[in-house]
Design a protein around this motif. Structure first.
Motif, PDB file in Angstrom:
ATOM      1  N   LEU A  32      -5.759  -5.890 -16.540  1.00 50.83           N
ATOM      2  CA  LEU A  32      -6.509  -4.832 -16.372  1.00 50.83           C
ATOM      3  C   LEU A  32      -7.335  -4.646 -15.346  1.00 50.83           C
ATOM      4  CD1 LEU A  32      -6.834  -3.562 -20.073  1.00 50.83           C
ATOM      5  CD2 LEU A  32      -5.029  -2.980 -18.522  1.00 50.83           C
ATOM      6  N   SER A  33      -7.800  -3.613 -14.694  1.00 49.08           N
ATOM      7  CA  SER A  33      -8.611  -3.778 -13.405  1.00 49.08           C
ATOM      8  C   SER A  33     -10.000  -3.942 -13.811  1.00 49.08           C
ATOM      9  CB  SER A  33      -8.429  -2.338 -12.597  1.00 49.08           C
ATOM     10  OG  SER A  33      -8.994  -1.375 -13.427  1.00 49.08           O
ATOM     11  N   ALA A  34     -10.752  -4.120 -13.072  1.00 51.93           N
ATOM     12  CA  ALA A  34     -12.084  -4.639 -13.123  1.00 51.93           C
ATOM     13  C   ALA A  34     -12.954  -3.187 -13.785  1.00 51.93           C
ATOM     14  CB  ALA A  34     -13.026  -5.011 -11.878  1.00 51.93           C
ATOM     15  N   THR A  35     -12.389  -2.033 -13.494  1.00 50.68           N
ATOM     16  CA  THR A  35     -13.045  -0.988 -13.911  1.00 50.68           C
ATOM     17  C   THR A  35     -12.488  -0.524 -15.487  1.00 50.68           C
ATOM     18  OG1 THR A  35     -11.455   0.451 -12.830  1.00 50.68           O
ATOM     19  CG2 THR A  35     -13.442   0.040 -11.752  1.00 50.68           C
ATOM     20  N   ALA A  89     -11.534  -4.898 -19.034  1.00 50.22           N
ATOM     21  CA  ALA A  89     -11.358  -5.618 -17.858  1.00 50.22           C
ATOM     22  C   ALA A  89     -10.608  -7.069 -17.717  1.00 50.22           C
ATOM     23  CB  ALA A  89     -12.462  -5.569 -16.971  1.00 50.22           C
ATOM     24  N   GLY A  90      -9.571  -7.450 -17.249  1.00 49.42           N
ATOM     25  CA  GLY A  90      -9.091  -8.743 -17.076  1.00 49.42           C
ATOM     26  C   GLY A  90      -8.023  -8.917 -18.337  1.00 49.42           C
ATOM     27  N   TRP A  91      -7.607  -8.091 -19.231  1.00 50.75           N
ATOM     28  CA  TRP A  91      -7.113  -8.406 -20.441  1.00 50.75           C
ATOM     29  C   TRP A  91      -5.418  -8.164 -19.878  1.00 50.75           C
ATOM     30  CZ3 TRP A  91      -3.038  -5.381 -22.870  1.00 50.75           C
ATOM     31  CH2 TRP A  91      -2.742  -5.594 -24.071  1.00 50.75           C
ATOM     32  N   ILE A  92      -5.093  -9.115 -20.354  1.00 46.33           N
ATOM     33  CA  ILE A  92      -3.500  -9.524 -19.983  1.00 46.33           C
ATOM     34  C   ILE A  92      -2.345  -8.938 -21.172  1.00 46.33           C
ATOM     35  CG2 ILE A  92      -1.453 -11.072 -18.999  1.00 46.33           C
ATOM     36  CD1 ILE A  92      -3.869 -12.389 -17.644  1.00 46.33           C
TER      37      ILE A  92
END
Length: 257
Positions: A129-132, A136-139
Motif C-alpha cells: 500500500l502507498s505511503a499515504t 502504508a506498506g502493508w502487503i
C-alpha cells in the motif's frame, strides 16, 4: 436456496455489511463440513485473524469469501507473508467461495477449495500500500483460482442446486492424501494433476502427460529430470487412489473426480 430470514434483522446499513451478515448466517444454517460430513459448522468470534468457521467434530477451519459476482481467476485475500507462513500449518483454513443474488435473497454457488491445494504458486503477492494509505506498506495477497485444478474446486451448491453430500465428501476424500505431503511435494503433484485434467479424457497414456514436459520444466526450472519426476508423481497418484494404472503406460482417472 433462499437465505430464509428478513433483511430487517440486520443492524447494518451498508449493502456489503448486510450481505456479510446474510451469508454468514447461511453458512451457519446450511453448510456441512466437507472434510468429515458433520452437519453444522461453528462460527469463530468476529475479527478472528484468518478463519471464519470451524468444524466442531474434526476442527477443520474455513475462510469464507462472498460476493455478488461469479468468482473469477483470482480472489483478494489477507496479508501475503502470513498466508505463506500458514501453508504448512494444520490450522490453515479451507477456502469457501460463496456467490449470492442479493436482489433474490438467494445463495447461488458455493465452492470449497480444500486447504491441501494451497501451495506458494497459487498465492500472489500484491503491491505494498502507498505511503499515504492508512496501512502504508502493508502487503496483501491474491489467491489464483486459475492455478487450482478442477479436483480442488468442490461445489456444494451450483446454480442454486445442491450437490449430493455423498458426492461432495467422495470428491474431498479423493485428494485428501495431499495433506500428508510436504508443500513442495504437493506442488509437483498438483501440477501433474492439472496436466492430467488438461488431457480431458478419463483414460490417457504416459506420453500424453509427457506433452506437458516443457510447462512443468518452466514451473520447476531447477529440475532437469522432468520425465522421471512425472512418472514418480503418477505413481503417487496411483498409490493414493486418484487414478488407476492399466498397464503398458496407460492410466485411468478414478470415477467421482
Amino acid at each position: 436456496m433462499k437465505l430464509g430470514f428478513e433483511e430487517s434483522q440486520s443492524p447494518f446499513d451498508s449493502g456489503s455489511q448486510q450481505a456479510r451478515v446474510w451469508t454468514e448466517r447461511w453458512v451457519a444454517d446450511w453448510m456441512f463440513c466437507t472434510n468429515c460430513g458433520a452437519p453444522r459448522l461453528s462460527q469463530f468470534p468476529a475479527n478472528s485473524p484468518v478463519a471464519d468457521f470451524f468444524c466442531p467434530n474434526c476442527s477443520d477451519q474455513y475462510e469464507v469469501k462472498s460476493q455478488r459476482k461469479v468468482f473469477g481467476s483470482r480472489v483478494a485475500d489477507g496479508a501475503y507473508f502470513t498466508k505463506i507462513e500458514r501453508l504448512a500449518s494444520a490450522s490453515n483454513p479451507n477456502l469457501m467461495l460463496l456467490q449470492y443474488d442479493r436482489d433474490q435473497r438467494e445463495v447461488r454457488n458455493v465452492c470449497v477449495v480444500p486447504k491441501h491445494f494451497f501451495v506458494p504458486d497459487i498465492i500472489e503477492q500484491r503491491k505494498p500500500l502507498s505511503a499515504t494509505a492508512r496501512r502504508a506498506g502493508w502487503i496483501g495477497s491474491n489467491i489464483l483460482l486459475s492455478k487450482v485444478p478442477e479436483s480442488g474446486r468442490i461445489f456444494v451448491l451450483r446454480n442454486g442446486q445442491p450437490e449430493s453430500k455423498d458426492l461432495v465428501l467422495a470428491k474431498w476424500q479423493q485428494t485428501l492424501f495431499l495433506r500428508n505431503q510436504g508443500v513442495d511435494a504437493r506442488g509437483w503433484l498438483i501440477e501433474v494433476m492439472k496436466a492430467v485434467e488438461a488431457i480431458d479424457r478419463p483414460e490417457f497414456a504416459l506420453e500424453d502427460v509427457y506433452a506437458f514436459e516443457q510447462r512443468l520444466h518452466t514451473a520447476y526450472p531447477n529440475n532437469n529430470n522432468v520425465r522421471p519426476k512425472i512418472r514418480q508423481q503418477l505413481q503417487v497418484l496411483r498409490d493414493n487412489g486418484y487414478l488407476d494404472f492399466l498397464g503398458r503406460g496407460q492410466y485411468r482417472l478414478r470415477l467421482g473426480r
